[in-house]
Design an enzyme around this catalytic site. Structure first.
Site, PDB file in Angstrom:
ATOM      1  N   LYS A 188     -10.817  -4.847  -4.660  1.00  0.00           N
ATOM      2  CA  LYS A 188     -11.917  -3.874  -4.757  1.00  0.00           C
ATOM      3  C   LYS A 188     -11.472  -2.616  -5.480  1.00  0.00           C
ATOM      4  CE  LYS A 188     -13.618  -4.632  -0.068  1.00  0.00           C
ATOM      5  NZ  LYS A 188     -12.612  -4.418   0.968  1.00  0.00           N
ATOM      6  N   LYS A 238       0.826  -1.209   0.000  1.00  0.00           N
ATOM      7  CA  LYS A 238       0.000   0.000   0.000  1.00  0.00           C
ATOM      8  C   LYS A 238       0.859   1.257   0.000  1.00  0.00           C
ATOM      9  CE  LYS A 238      -4.174  -2.043   1.913  1.00  0.00           C
ATOM     10  NZ  LYS A 238      -5.015  -2.234   3.079  1.00  0.00           N
ATOM     11  N   LYS A 262      -3.839 -10.558  -7.121  1.00  0.00           N
ATOM     12  CA  LYS A 262      -5.105 -10.787  -6.393  1.00  0.00           C
ATOM     13  C   LYS A 262      -6.225  -9.905  -6.949  1.00  0.00           C
ATOM     14  CE  LYS A 262      -5.918  -8.729  -2.570  1.00  0.00           C
ATOM     15  NZ  LYS A 262      -5.974  -8.118  -1.251  1.00  0.00           N
TER      16      LYS A 262
HETATM   17  P1  TYM Z   1     -10.737  -6.609   2.863  1.00  0.00           P
HETATM   18  O1  TYM Z   1     -11.814  -5.599   3.017  1.00  0.00           O
HETATM   19  O2  TYM Z   1      -9.638  -6.319   1.914  1.00  0.00           O
HETATM   20  O3  TYM Z   1     -11.364  -7.998   2.430  1.00  0.00           O
HETATM   21  C1  TYM Z   1     -12.443  -8.612   3.127  1.00  0.00           C
HETATM   22  C2  TYM Z   1     -12.243 -10.123   3.129  1.00  0.00           C
HETATM   23  O4  TYM Z   1     -12.185 -10.623   1.794  1.00  0.00           O
HETATM   24  C3  TYM Z   1     -10.992 -11.411   1.615  1.00  0.00           C
HETATM   25  N1  TYM Z   1     -10.516 -11.204   0.238  1.00  0.00           N
HETATM   26  C4  TYM Z   1     -10.319 -12.178  -0.657  1.00  0.00           C
HETATM   27  N2  TYM Z   1     -10.473 -13.506  -0.584  1.00  0.00           N
HETATM   28  C5  TYM Z   1     -10.183 -14.232  -1.698  1.00  0.00           C
HETATM   29  N3  TYM Z   1      -9.758 -13.688  -2.854  1.00  0.00           N
HETATM   30  C6  TYM Z   1      -9.580 -12.364  -2.977  1.00  0.00           C
HETATM   31  N4  TYM Z   1      -9.166 -11.828  -4.123  1.00  0.00           N
HETATM   32  C7  TYM Z   1      -9.870 -11.534  -1.840  1.00  0.00           C
HETATM   33  N5  TYM Z   1      -9.813 -10.193  -1.614  1.00  0.00           N
HETATM   34  C8  TYM Z   1     -10.196 -10.018  -0.336  1.00  0.00           C
HETATM   35  C9  TYM Z   1     -10.015 -10.858   2.642  1.00  0.00           C
HETATM   36  O5  TYM Z   1      -9.023 -11.810   2.961  1.00  0.00           O
HETATM   37  C10 TYM Z   1     -10.932 -10.554   3.806  1.00  0.00           C
HETATM   38  O6  TYM Z   1     -11.166 -11.719   4.571  1.00  0.00           O
HETATM   39  N6  TYM Z   1      -7.830  -5.927   6.874  1.00  0.00           N
HETATM   40  C11 TYM Z   1      -9.055  -6.550   6.401  1.00  0.00           C
HETATM   41  C12 TYM Z   1     -10.296  -6.120   7.163  1.00  0.00           C
HETATM   42  C13 TYM Z   1     -10.227  -6.343   8.640  1.00  0.00           C
HETATM   43  C14 TYM Z   1     -10.366  -7.586   9.304  1.00  0.00           C
HETATM   44  C15 TYM Z   1     -10.293  -7.270  10.695  1.00  0.00           C
HETATM   45  C16 TYM Z   1     -10.542  -8.896   8.876  1.00  0.00           C
HETATM   46  C17 TYM Z   1     -10.071  -5.373   9.588  1.00  0.00           C
HETATM   47  N7  TYM Z   1     -10.120  -5.951  10.836  1.00  0.00           N
HETATM   48  C18 TYM Z   1     -10.362  -8.284  11.656  1.00  0.00           C
HETATM   49  C19 TYM Z   1     -10.615  -9.906   9.848  1.00  0.00           C
HETATM   50  C20 TYM Z   1     -10.546  -9.592  11.206  1.00  0.00           C
HETATM   51  C21 TYM Z   1      -9.263  -6.168   4.942  1.00  0.00           C
HETATM   52  O7  TYM Z   1      -8.788  -5.172   4.478  1.00  0.00           O
HETATM   53  O8  TYM Z   1     -10.130  -6.990   4.284  1.00  0.00           O
END
Ligand code: TYM
Length: 333
Positions: free
Chosen positions: A200, A115, A197
């Site tokens: 979003k 990032k 990957k």
């Molecule tokens: P975020 O918002 O990027 O993504 C949400 C969830 O989706 C999963 N994910 C994917 N899984 C498979 N293939 C992909 N291409 C893909 N892109 C995203 C992510 O692994 C995630 O599970 N830091 C985290 C948010 C967060 C969080 C937490 C998660 C904040 N606090 C505590 C778990 C527990 C994030 O940015 O996820």
């Protein structure tokens, strides 16, 4: 909450909208776990502040994410669905955990490195301490299991390390969480660059399929999905584009990849892509109907997040009391 019921916490950042990567890697599994566990699923809006937003747009996106959670079928009575910013204990605990995490370990976080590379003009302190806030999210609820995609594994390891470190100094304070990463679909790849990957925030409009995409757009994106010159539907590391599409097909349909490979033997990419588009469109259709229904019923949605914040706060407060007690901070009551 039933006695001795295990606790799950997970969340997504409200930027853009949910992708099929988020759905397959995370939200679909959240739904599958809701019967057995007490689950807290948060819209982690504070994490999203590491990038700049227009406030009006951001408010809409945050609400839309809650409605997308509901539209994915998450039961608002069984699960605690809430906005992270409405439970101030997250930031309170994050400060404390900042004092128990090291610059060296945060420097090693690959998401921070990626990032910072992408947003060179805004490498703020929040981006650096982001994983500590994530650890606070998890540890605040004495979470047993965290269902996430592959990319969150390193952050979860850090949460475990912080919990263990704290417990070693002050005695049992936090449950040490386990991750729950699906065997298949933990890393759905970009449709345009299958070595990257699916995200979003990808700037290439054809790289990502969103749950909110129109049906004809899903078909177009799949038609344009990068494959290779083999024209053989094979689940092989040498064909990363088609392998990714088979993974999507397999996780959505429940059919094994090799069975899919056999089914399309000799049929070429066109037929396979068309069927995958149909499968996705059929899967997403009820999501869209539910999305529209909840959107038309904002009073109900408001009740859901208010009650979610209340239930989450009650649980968070218990942990904070214990943390303060163990640290030697003077509790008010
Ligand atoms: P975020 O918002 O990027 O993504 C949400 C969830 O989706 C999963 N994910 C994917 N899984 C498979 N293939 C992909 N291409 C893909 N892109 C995203 C992510 O692994 C995630 O599970 N830091 C985290 C948010 C967060 C969080 C937490 C998660 C904040 N606090 C505590 C778990 C527990 C994030 O940015 O996820």
């Amino acid at each position: 909450m039933e006695a001795n019921q295990k606790i799950i916490f997970s969340g997504a950042q409200p930027t853009g909208s949910l992708t099929i990567g988020n759905y397959i890697g995370a939200v679909k599994n959240w739904k599958a776990l809701e019967e057995e566990y007490q689950c807290l699923y948060s819209i982690v809006d504070l994490h999203s502040l590491t990038i700049r937003h227009n406030p009006e747009e951001f408010r809409k996106t945050c609400l839309s994410f809650l409605v997308q959670y509901l539209a994915c079928g998450l039961n608002p009575e069984r699960n605690i669905l809430f906005f992270q910013s409405q439970v101030p204990q997250h930031t309170e605990l994050a400060w404390i955990l900042n004092c128990y995490s090291y610059i060296g370990e945060l420097n090693r976080m690959t998401q921070f490195k990626e990032k910072s590379e992408r947003h060179k003009d805004n490498i703020n302190t929040g981006l650096f301490t982001y994983p500590v806030l994530q650890a606070a999210d998890i540890l605040l609820y004495q979470t047993d299991v965290v269902p996430v995609g592959e990319d969150q594994k390193q952050h979860l390891e850090l949460s475990r390390d912080i919990a263990i470190r704290f417990n070693n100094i002050y005695g049992e304070t936090f449950t040490v969480p386990e991750h729950h990463i699906p065997k298949m679909g933990a890393k759905i790849m970009s449709l345009q660059e299958p070595e990257k990957k699916m995200s979003k925030s990808d700037e290439n409009p054809y790289a990502t399929i969103y749950l909110m995409d129109a049906e004809d757009l899903i078909l177009t994106k799949l038609k344009k999905a990068v494959t290779d010159a083999e024209n053989r539907v094979a689940y092989s590391d040498n064909q990363p584009g088609i392998k990714n599409l088979i993974t999507i097909y397999a996780t959505i349909s429940g059919i094994e990849p090799l069975e899919i490979q056999e089914k399309y033997d000799g049929k070429g990419y066109g037929a396979f892509k068309k069927d995958l588009a149909e499968l996705l469109i059929e899967t997403i259709r009820p999501f869209k109907t539910r999305y529209a229904e909840y959107m038309a019923n904002m009073d109900y949605v408001t009740q859901i997040y208010k009650s979610g914040a209340e239930r989450a706060t009650a649980m968070a407060e218990k942990t904070m009391k214990k943390v303060k007690e163990n640290l030697g901070l003077i509790n008010l009551k």
